[in-house]
Enzyme design. Sequence first.
Site, PDB file in Angstrom:
ATOM      1  N   LYS A 105       3.573  -2.955   9.688  1.00  0.00           N
ATOM      2  CA  LYS A 105       2.470  -1.991   9.744  1.00  0.00           C
ATOM      3  C   LYS A 105       1.177  -2.745  10.015  1.00  0.00           C
ATOM      4  O   LYS A 105       0.925  -3.782   9.412  1.00  0.00           O
ATOM      5  CB  LYS A 105       2.350  -1.216   8.431  1.00  0.00           C
ATOM      6  CG  LYS A 105       3.570  -0.390   8.054  1.00  0.00           C
ATOM      7  CD  LYS A 105       3.330   0.361   6.746  1.00  0.00           C
ATOM      8  CE  LYS A 105       4.512   1.254   6.398  1.00  0.00           C
ATOM      9  NZ  LYS A 105       5.670   0.467   5.911  1.00  0.00           N
ATOM     10  N   ALA A 140       8.902  -1.584  -2.240  1.00  0.00           N
ATOM     11  CA  ALA A 140      10.121  -2.390  -2.141  1.00  0.00           C
ATOM     12  C   ALA A 140      10.916  -2.410  -3.445  1.00  0.00           C
ATOM     13  O   ALA A 140      12.139  -2.252  -3.454  1.00  0.00           O
ATOM     14  CB  ALA A 140       9.759  -3.816  -1.726  1.00  0.00           C
ATOM     15  N   LYS A 191      -3.557   3.860   6.331  1.00  0.00           N
ATOM     16  CA  LYS A 191      -3.516   4.188   4.900  1.00  0.00           C
ATOM     17  C   LYS A 191      -3.860   2.974   4.047  1.00  0.00           C
ATOM     18  O   LYS A 191      -4.393   3.108   2.942  1.00  0.00           O
ATOM     19  CB  LYS A 191      -2.157   4.777   4.507  1.00  0.00           C
ATOM     20  CG  LYS A 191      -0.940   3.948   4.908  1.00  0.00           C
ATOM     21  CD  LYS A 191      -0.452   2.996   3.849  1.00  0.00           C
ATOM     22  CE  LYS A 191       0.748   2.202   4.314  1.00  0.00           C
ATOM     23  NZ  LYS A 191       1.281   1.303   3.281  1.00  0.00           N
TER      24      LYS A 191
END
Length: 335
Positions: A105, A140, A191
Amino acid sequence: MKIGVIGSGSFGTALGSLLADKGYEVILWCRNDSQVESINRNHINNKHLPNFTLPEKLTASKDLRNVVQGKDMIVSSPPSHALSEVLREIKEYLPEKVPIVSASKGIENGTLRLVSEIFESELPEKYHSYLSYLSGPSFAKEIIQKVPTIVSIASKNETTARKVQEIFSFLYFRTYWTPDVIGVEVGGSLKNVIALAAGVSDGLGFGQNTRAALITRGLNEITKIGLKLGADPMTFLGPSGMGDLILTCCGEQSRNRTVGFRLGKGETLEQILSSMNEVAEGVKTTQSAYELSQKLGIEMAITNEVYKMLYEGKNPREVVKDLMKRDLKREGVSV
C-alpha cells in the site's frame, strides 16, 4: 498448489500463514539468515511476529529464485517504497500465467505512481492480466489468530480476480472482488495519512468526536482524489475504503495511528521511526499524497496539515486548530 510470498514483514507472514493454513505449500522470502532459521526450525517469525506459531507448511528462504520460480501463485508484500527494486529482482524468475497478488500500500515518492502503475511499469505486458491487489481492514496479528476478516481483491481481469478470491477465501477470511483497482489502491494508501491525524488527535487528548470528524472528512478527501483518478465512489464504502479507514484510525495495532499518537504526545518523528520494527507507510505516503493533490489541484486539508506537521515541523496543536478554523462550506464531495 505452491505459493511464493515476497516480503517477510508481519502482513506478508500473516497472508502466508493463512494460505498455509488452507493446506497450500508456502515459501516466504526473508532477507536475513536468523529469520529464515527461526521460521524453518521453530515456526516463528522472530523479527516481526515472535509470539505466534506459524503452520508447518510455511517455510522461508533467502534465495529469491527459489521463492519465485515454478510457483502457482506469487504474493508480493514489500513496502511500497521498495517495490520497484524488488520487481526488478524477481521478474527474470517470474512464472507466466499465474496470479500475482500485491498486498503493498502506498504511493511512490517522486514518481507519484500507485502500486498498480509500478507493477505495470516494471513487469512485461504478458503479466498484466494476472495482476491483482489485496486490501482491507486486516491487522496481521488477527489474521494469524484466525479472527474473522474481510478484504477486497481488485483486478482488471475478472478471471484473475475470481481465482485469487477463491484461493484466499477461508473459514475466517472472506474476500470480495472488484474491477476497481484504482479505488482499492487509493483507499488503502490514503487511509494511512488520515490515521496519522487520528493518532495525533488521540495523543493530544481530544475525544471521540474529533476522531469521528477526522474519519468523516478523511473519507471525503480519499473520495475526492479517487474520483479524480477514475475510481468508482462506491468502492470507498467497502472493505478497502471505509472498512480499512476505520480500523487504521481506531485500532491500537495500527502503526500509523501509533506514530500520530506519539507525535501528539510530544515525541519527534525521528525518535518514533528509529524505535519501530515495522514500516509506517503513512509517513512516506503523506509526502506523495500532498504532491499528488497539488498536481491535480484538489484541496485536501487534512493531508496538507499532516504534511506540514511531518515535513515542516508544524506543532500538532496548531494543525488541529487550523483545521477547525477553515472556511465554512457545504457538505459533500466535489472535485
